[in-house]
Design an enzyme around this catalytic site. Structure first.
Site, mmCIF file in Angstrom:
data_model
loop_
_atom_site.group_PDB
_atom_site.id
_atom_site.type_symbol
_atom_site.label_atom_id
_atom_site.label_comp_id
_atom_site.label_asym_id
_atom_site.label_seq_id
_atom_site.Cartn_x
_atom_site.Cartn_y
_atom_site.Cartn_z
ATOM 1 N N HIS A 48 37.503 -22.595 41.046
ATOM 2 C CA HIS A 48 36.325 -23.353 41.476
ATOM 3 C C HIS A 48 36.253 -23.189 42.998
ATOM 4 C CE1 HIS A 48 37.762 -25.645 37.913
ATOM 5 N NE2 HIS A 48 36.498 -25.913 37.689
ATOM 6 N N ASP A 64 38.700 -25.267 44.802
ATOM 7 C CA ASP A 64 40.130 -24.975 44.627
ATOM 8 C C ASP A 64 40.631 -24.088 45.759
ATOM 9 O OD1 ASP A 64 39.805 -26.121 42.103
ATOM 10 O OD2 ASP A 64 39.644 -24.177 41.092
ATOM 11 N N GLU A 114 30.573 -23.113 29.342
ATOM 12 C CA GLU A 114 31.801 -23.554 28.668
ATOM 13 C C GLU A 114 31.523 -24.869 27.944
ATOM 14 O OE1 GLU A 114 35.382 -23.397 31.069
ATOM 15 O OE2 GLU A 114 36.217 -25.103 29.984
ATOM 16 N N ASP A 120 41.816 -34.431 26.551
ATOM 17 C CA ASP A 120 41.895 -33.024 26.936
ATOM 18 C C ASP A 120 43.224 -32.856 27.672
ATOM 19 O OD1 ASP A 120 41.018 -30.457 27.313
ATOM 20 O OD2 ASP A 120 39.792 -30.916 29.060
ATOM 21 N N ASP A 179 45.217 -30.241 27.870
ATOM 22 C CA ASP A 179 45.414 -28.939 28.532
ATOM 23 C C ASP A 179 46.860 -28.457 28.505
ATOM 24 O OD1 ASP A 179 42.738 -28.682 29.108
ATOM 25 O OD2 ASP A 179 42.878 -29.359 31.179
ATOM 26 N N ASP A 225 43.714 -22.257 31.152
ATOM 27 C CA ASP A 225 43.230 -23.562 31.621
ATOM 28 C C ASP A 225 44.213 -24.609 31.088
ATOM 29 O OD1 ASP A 225 41.851 -25.630 32.660
ATOM 30 O OD2 ASP A 225 39.919 -25.128 31.761
HETATM 31 C C1 XUL Z 1 37.530 -28.988 32.158
HETATM 32 C C2 XUL Z 1 37.540 -27.517 32.163
HETATM 33 C C3 XUL Z 1 37.180 -26.858 33.457
HETATM 34 C C4 XUL Z 1 36.435 -25.582 33.309
HETATM 35 C C5 XUL Z 1 35.971 -24.991 34.597
HETATM 36 O O1 XUL Z 1 37.843 -29.548 30.942
HETATM 37 O O2 XUL Z 1 37.854 -26.897 31.178
HETATM 38 O O3 XUL Z 1 38.340 -26.681 34.191
HETATM 39 O O4 XUL Z 1 37.201 -24.623 32.657
HETATM 40 O O5 XUL Z 1 35.175 -25.859 35.342
HETATM 41 CO CO CO Z 2 38.145 -24.856 30.797
#
Ligand code: XUL
Ligand code: CO
Length: 446
Positions: free
Chosen positions: A110, A113, A241, A316, A318, A348
């Site tokens: 991003h 970032d 996304e 989420d 991750d 991610d």
């Molecule tokens: C958030 C997510 C983000 C996108 C990019 O859930 O997945 O990090 O991948 O903005």
């Molecule tokens: Co993502």
């Protein structure tokens, strides 16, 4: 060119060199057991099957913080300088050291970032440009490429009611300034894709929300972003996304099917594809494989955010994708549908809050790359050695000739079909054999 290890003036991961493939019998936690980048499976090297990418935000910005301990647990030695621009330069050094030691060919970021926000949109853009010039040199020295760039239009307080879907027009120029600068950065770095994740594009309460107007604004904004990108020379693919919820209760880009409808409605289907994330699929009540298949069938598979969540809670989380069954199911879909093209597999994912050793960042990625590589090998075996494809084809054989074929090509009207009911009579029972398919899959997961 093979990836060249690229460190800055300080080494952030001392004692860890280039990660090597040592094979399945190795006990070395810092070696690949299955991911052998040059090994060819189904006509393509593993490197090209996956196009692995490192997510800048999790790996170099995430400190293990959570709502109950925002200060975090993980040391970020590249984030110690008091000047945020120096810190951004140090972070870039650390990022390229990590990416190149791991041997991943790509990264994703991003805007915020890689460079800090300034006090105006122009200052933020200047900061970004400075870091992009440095990143460009790092890319050239290492052979690492940008899989995609994106703009963070969800963290700042001004986006609390949405970015492109904000009820207040005065927010839109702020979004435009960020997205324009991030598209420029992506072009400058030769990025293959540009992502839109609509973190705040949704709503919490219908009582104060004009959904139709917000979605029209999103469609309009994306058309303008596309037009700008093409005019500025972006040749890659724009990606949306999907995610069904979090942070908003109802996010507009719910899942692949919703995004396909949206892209077609707003005339975006020729420039946009879909970036699918496993944990987002879980939140939508789907499997990763389902979401990927849906996008493939529409010709709109763009790229993947590989991670996994916990199907038993609605967060989420991750986590690094390591579930072999899911990896195999994913690779089975990709192998049957021509692969990932100019997309890739972006991690991610974040290591757990309590995984605090520097080497844990390597171990997490190695484990996931190995799991996906193993999924690829297993899926290829299923397709090459088992009856799987034959069984699936035979299930639809009645459409390959005669009346079935005529129906499929639109030659039979409803009256003609209805007449056939008594001519053909009651169809004989044909087993769907689900348990046999499941058994075949498990037989090859070894
Ligand atoms: C958030 C997510 C983000 C996108 C990019 O859930 O997945 O990090 O991948 O903005
Ligand atoms: Co993502």
């Amino acid at each position: 060119m093979p990836i060249q290890v690229t460190t800055g003036s300080r080494e952030y991961f001392p004692g860890i060199g280039k990660i090597k493939y040592e094979g399945a019998d190795s006990d070395n936690p810092l070696a690949f057991k299955y991911y052998d980048e040059n090994r060819v499976i189904a006509g393509k090297s593993m490197k090209d099957h996956f196009r692995f990418a490192i997510a800048y935000w999790h790996s170099f910005c995430g400190n293990g913080g959570d709502p109950f301990g925002p200060a975090g647990t993980i040391d970020l030695p590249w984030d110690e300088a008091s000047d945020p621009m120096q810190s951004a330069r140090d972070k870039l050094d650390a990022a390229f050291e990590f990416i190149t030691k791991l041997g991943a060919g790509f990264y994703c970021f991003h805007d915020r970032d890689i460079a800090p926000a300034g006090s105006t949109a122009a200052e933020s853009e200047k900061n970004l440009k400075t870091l992009v010039e440095l990143a460009k040199k790092k890319q050239a020295a290492s052979g690492v490429n940008l899989l995609w760039g994106t703009a963070n239009v969800f963290t700042h307080a001004r986006y609390m009611n949405g970015a492109a879907t904000n009820p207040d027009f005065h927010v839109i120029p702020q979004v435009a300034a960020q997205v324009k600068a991030a598209i420029d950065a992506t072009i400058e770095l030769g990025g293959d894709n540009y992502v839109f994740w609509g973190g705040r594009e949704g709503y919490y309460s219908l009582l104060n929300t004009d959904m139709k107007r917000e979605l029209d604004h999103l469609g309009m904004f994306l058309q303008k972003a596309r037009d700008y990108g093409r005019k500025a020379g972006f040749k890659g693919t724009f990606l949306i996304e999907p995610k069904p919820m979090e942070p908003t209760k109802h996010q507009y880009d719910f899942d692949s099917a919703t995004v396909i409808g949206f892209l077609n409605k707003y005339g975006l289907q020729d420039d946009f594809k879909i970036n699918i994330e496993n944990n987002h699929a879980t939140l939508a009540g789907h499997s990763f494989a389902h979401e990927v298949q849906t996008a493939c069938d529409a010709g709109l598979l763009g790229s993947l955010d590989v991670n996994q969540g916990d199907p038993h809670n609605g967060w989420d989380t991750d986590e690094f994708m390591h579930d072999l069954h899911e990896c195999t199911s994913l690779m089975l879909v990709l192998l049957q549908n021509g692969g990932i093209g100019k997309g890739g597999m972006n991690f991610d994912a974040k290591r757990r809050r309590s995984s605090t050793d520097a080497e844990d960042l390597f171990i997490a990625h190695i484990s996931s790359m190995d799991s996906l590589a193993r999924g690829l090998i297993i899926a290829d075996n299923v397709l090459q050695k088992s009856n799987y494809l034959k069984m699936k084809k035979e299930r639809y054989a009645s459409y390959d000739s005669g009346n079935g074929k005529a129906f499929e090509s639109g030659k039979l009207d409803l009256e003609t079909l209805a007449k056939m009911a008594d001519e053909i009579g009651e169809p004989k029972q044909i087993s769907g054999k689900q348990e046999l398919y499941e058994a075949i899959l498990n037989q090859y997961i070894r």
